[in-house]
Motif scaffolding. Structure first.
Motif, short mmCIF file in Angstrom:
data_model
loop_
_atom_site.label_atom_id
_atom_site.label_comp_id
_atom_site.label_asym_id
_atom_site.label_seq_id
_atom_site.Cartn_x
_atom_site.Cartn_y
_atom_site.Cartn_z
N GLU A 1 35.14 47.43 42.15
CA GLU A 1 33.73 47.19 41.06
C GLU A 1 34.43 45.97 40.15
N LEU B 1 33.00 42.24 39.59
CA LEU B 1 32.34 41.69 38.35
C LEU B 1 33.11 40.39 38.02
N GLU C 1 30.89 36.90 37.23
CA GLU C 1 31.17 36.27 36.24
C GLU C 1 31.27 34.90 36.74
N ALA D 1 29.80 40.91 32.82
CA ALA D 1 29.01 41.95 33.04
C ALA D 1 30.04 43.53 32.74
N PHE D 2 30.92 43.16 32.09
CA PHE D 2 32.14 44.53 32.10
C PHE D 2 31.50 45.23 31.19
#
Length: 392
Positions: free
Chosen positions: A375, A379, A383, A390-391
């Motif tokens: 995951e 992300l 980015e 989007a963390f």
């Protein structure tokens, strides 16, 4: 792996080996010979007994594997591709071996090599390259795995130096380490500290009952009023970028190492399918089995091209962190699928430690999540593609 005359190697259908230099091929072959004699026959037993083979450490050191991609201080100074190939051969035997070498060289030694003081480097790096000192890397915490910025471990300045308080979890080599590189929050941000075993207030506790990486030492680091002098701080490590740079080094090794486990699984599945007879003919003669083998070979060979490309970029000083995330996300995911598919070809025999397949699959479950979960790497790439984090 047995092959018919003129038959291509299923684990290298694209002849990636031809793209390597003579020195790179020689290093890979040397590591493979050592492991074939001293490790591969015993890997299943080590896994079953949850035993790390410490007797291999001097052999690794003699071969120059510890910190092999670093320069000076007794390190071999090889290129990144050679280091990757060594990681591949180590993990083809067991992920625990690659994890040990990776943590020793790409985390603990690299942190000292890049961020340490001259005194710290002289004190620790030659001994670590020689295998007489073992290191670990204390970043992950019980409640802060993917979000190290939220770490709870603190370092408070005193008249005599620093006092560390906190707990680190899932630390490879922790229970056998002579020195820990510990990351803690200070009033000026995250800093790294060199904490030798025996420092008052520093203790380790090994973690047991694991179903994955059983041949690896996994520990908890406990810091309770742990007092260290000013000289313990890594002077060049300021902020979270420092430990993340170390993780990037280790992730590069994983890009290659996971393919070693995948290669072992594919080779085992091919041999087994050709020898195992059902309904009057080899299992390998059935179309569904061949489809499985082809899919496995496709992913392994594509992964090798990706690893080599990233290795060449690293040697050219052009490798970006998001590209490392690309390699880690793709190659570990592909390796795990290869291991699972190989298990289906072996049927019930696939769960036996007589074969390496399910052992590799179990180990890869840990490799999938450590040093950045799928995951997190998704992300990172998201980015890179969108320009939007989007963390949180």
């Amino acid at each position: 792996m047995s092959r018919q005359p003129g038959q291509p190697d299923p684990t290298d259908l694209l002849d990636v080996a031809a793209l390597l230099t003579d020195e790179e091929r020689a290093i890979q072959a040397t590591v493979r010979r050592l492991l074939a004699e001293h490790a591969e026959p015993y890997a299943g037993e080590w896994f079953e007994r949850a035993e790390f083979p410490r007797a291999l450490v001097p052999r690794f050191a003699e071969l120059g594997l510890l910190g092999m991609h670093l320069d000076g201080y007794g390190c071999a100074g090889t290129n990144a591709v050679s280091y990757g190939l060594a990681c591949l051969e180590l993990e083809a035997v067991d992920s625990a071996l690659r994890s040990f070498v990776s943590v020793q060289g790409s985390l603990a030694m690299y942190a000292l090599w890049r961020f340490g003081s001259p005194r710290q480097k002289e004190e620790w790096l030659p001994a670590m390259a020689a295998g007489t000192a073992i290191g670990c890397f204390g970043l992950t915490e019980p409640d802060h795995g993917s979000d190290p910025a939220a770490m709870a471990t603190t370092a408070l300045r005193t008249d005599a130096g620093w006092v560390l308080d906190g707990t680190k979890m899932w630390i490879t080599n922790g229970g056998i380490a002579d020195v820990a590189i510990v990351w803690a929050r200070t009033d000026t941000g995250v800093r790294g500290f060199c904490v030798p075993r025996g420092t008052p207030g520093f203790a380790t506790r090994d973690m047991h009952h694991k179903l994955s990486l059983r041949a690896s030492v996994t520990s908890e680091l406990i810091l309770s009023g742990c007092e260290v002098p000013d000289e313990a701080i890594l002077p060049e490590a300021t902020g979270l970028r420092a430990p993340l740079a170390c993780l990037n080094e280790a992730r590069f090794g994983i890009v290659w190492g996971a393919l070693g486990a995948a290669r072992s699984c594919l080779a085992t599945a091919v041999d087994y399918a050709r020898e195992r007879t059902q309904f009057g003919r080899p299992v390998a003669a059935f179309q569904l089995t061949q489809e499985k083998l082809v899919e496995m070979a496709l992913e392994l060979n594509k992964g090798m091209l990706l690893a080599l490309h990233l290795g060449r970029r690293k040697d050219a000083g052009q490798l970006r962190p998001d590209q490392v995330s690309f390699g880690k996300l793709n190659n570990v995911r592909a390796a795990l699928q290869i291991a699972r598919t190989a298990r289906t070809i072996l049927g019930a025999n696939g769960i036996s430690l007589e074969y390496p397949v399910l052992r590799h699959a179990n180990n890869l479950e840990s490799v999938l999540t450590y040093e950045g979960t799928s995951e997190i790497h998704t992300l990172v790439l998201g980015e890179a593609i969108t320009g939007l984090p989007a963390f949180r």
